[in-house]
Design a protein around this motif. Structure first.
Motif, mmCIF file in Angstrom:
data_model
loop_
_atom_site.group_PDB
_atom_site.id
_atom_site.type_symbol
_atom_site.label_atom_id
_atom_site.label_comp_id
_atom_site.label_asym_id
_atom_site.label_seq_id
_atom_site.Cartn_x
_atom_site.Cartn_y
_atom_site.Cartn_z
ATOM 1 N N ALA A 140 40.944 39.060 45.022
ATOM 2 C CA ALA A 140 42.267 39.559 45.397
ATOM 3 C C ALA A 140 42.518 39.339 46.877
ATOM 4 N N ALA B 153 30.884 43.005 39.841
ATOM 5 C CA ALA B 153 32.179 42.511 39.375
ATOM 6 C C ALA B 153 33.316 43.134 40.186
ATOM 7 N N ILE C 270 35.803 40.756 42.182
ATOM 8 C CA ILE C 270 37.222 40.712 41.872
ATOM 9 C C ILE C 270 38.041 41.182 43.072
ATOM 10 N N VAL D 34 44.959 47.504 37.738
ATOM 11 C CA VAL D 34 44.951 47.263 36.295
ATOM 12 C C VAL D 34 43.653 46.565 35.879
ATOM 13 N N SER D 35 43.268 45.555 36.647
ATOM 14 C CA SER D 35 42.109 44.751 36.271
ATOM 15 C C SER D 35 40.831 45.575 36.270
ATOM 16 N N ARG E 61 40.660 48.021 33.366
ATOM 17 C CA ARG E 61 40.339 47.309 32.129
ATOM 18 C C ARG E 61 38.867 46.942 32.104
ATOM 19 N N LEU E 62 38.415 46.414 33.211
ATOM 20 C CA LEU E 62 37.037 45.954 33.285
ATOM 21 C C LEU E 62 36.073 47.099 33.027
ATOM 22 N N GLY F 254 36.612 49.610 31.256
ATOM 23 C CA GLY F 254 36.821 50.226 29.956
ATOM 24 C C GLY F 254 37.306 51.652 30.065
ATOM 25 N N ALA G 159 47.624 44.467 40.737
ATOM 26 C CA ALA G 159 46.815 43.681 39.801
ATOM 27 C C ALA G 159 45.367 44.167 39.812
ATOM 28 N N LEU G 160 44.880 44.499 40.987
ATOM 29 C CA LEU G 160 43.511 44.990 41.100
ATOM 30 C C LEU G 160 43.331 46.278 40.310
#
Lengths: 189, 189
Positions: free
Chosen positions: B146, B138, B142, B166-167, B170-171, B173, B163-164
DNA sequence: AGTAACTCTTACATGTATGTAAGATATCCG
DNA sequence: CGGATATCTTACATACATGTAAGAGTTACT
């Protein structure tokens, strides 16, 4: 004619730059028969894209993405997309041709996804930190990653779908939608 | 020699299936000169992969991924990978050749990422719901998304990196790393 | 039976990329 | 100066994919 289209979908799904010879062989006809129906390679490609796009639109319409809570709709979209990707591996190679084609191919799915994200963010169901356009790209990218994992045999179809669901919900900053939870302490978003 | 290799990296970064003619032209030599150094196209490809791989390993070693909190190390890895992807767009096309090549090319980065994920999960810094192998896939997927957004002009380099970050957090956890304070400098090498 | 649509076989032409080969020229270094 | 290395030019051979063309066989429908 339909057999040729189906063969093209299968073959191009495995190898986007396969020759018409390959397509014809899979369809059980000769190369010239393919030319009898599709004057050029590009026309055949167009026909494939058209057909697949129609199926995608039909499947997405059934998912009723505009109704109900956004996270649930997102999961419906995810399941539908995943099933489409299984049936049409050619979608994995959407970026192989010209950029214009890529856009065209993903447009029906990305457009609906975009609207869904906007709806969810405005309703406070999704986190608002990430731009919708980026989330669209990330959704597709992570979906392709899952498809690649399955294609390479590193994950089963079911495993990948489960991982996808969790990953997308996290990425979108959605409250976990009641799935089998383990002892992970819940952080408030 | 070196000029040819650099040209190959650039050209194959833009178009993975470019002809040796193109590579030679960019390098400012003739096609036969390329053959004088690399007997076959594949040998040239191998040389490109070797060189890029060495650079990647060097850059990752500088990131000291085994030290400090896993989330911080993850961000260091992310920044380093992002910079590498900027310098070597050829990495975007890692899946175009044989599956074996794909594995080989991404191995140095994915292996270190895998170990980092394991470390973070065991220390409770990352959520344990998702399998490390999936998170590796993942992450790369991702990241490619980007890269594609930047390549297509839909996002700026800086936007995509933000954005990367943050993403990915989050991914994985991970608790959001203190980024509200501006003292976390992305360039740490 | 006859006609139309479809498909098959065979053949040719073209374009592009790969790889090989031979001989000429330049440059650098001992 | 002389030899080694790197490069250039020109040419050829091969392979593969695309697209065109003509003529014959098959099937199905009327």
């Amino acid at each position: 004619m339909a057999a040729i289209l189906q063969a093209a979908i299968r073959v191009f799904g495995e190898r986007p730059d396969a020759s018409l010879e390959n397509v014809a062989a899979v369809a059980g006809v000769t190369r010239q028969t393919v030319y009898a129906h599709f004057p050029t390679r590009e026309k055949l490609l167009d026909a494939v894209i058209d057909l697949v796009t129609k199926e995608i639109l039909a499947a997405l319409d059934e998912a009723a993405l505009d109704e109900g809570p956004a996270p649930a709709a997102l999961l419906r979209l995810l399941d539908t997309s995943w099933r489409l990707l299984e049936n049409y591996p050619v979608l994995m190679h959407a970026g192989s041709a010209t950029p214009q084609d890529e856009v065209d191919r993903h447009e029906p799915i990305s457009d609906r996804l975009y609207r869904l994200i906007r709806r969810g963010q405005e309703a406070g169901e999704f986190d608002r930190d990430l731009a919708p356009t980026w989330l669209v790209a990330a959704f597709i990218g992570i979906g392709h990653a899952a498809g690649a994992e399955v294609a390479s045999g590193r994950m089963s179809h079911a495993e990948a779908l489960t991982a996808l669901r969790v990953s997308i919900l996290r990425l979108f900053g959605a409250e976990p939608v009641r799935q089998s939870r383990k002892d992970s302490d819940p952080r408030s978003a």
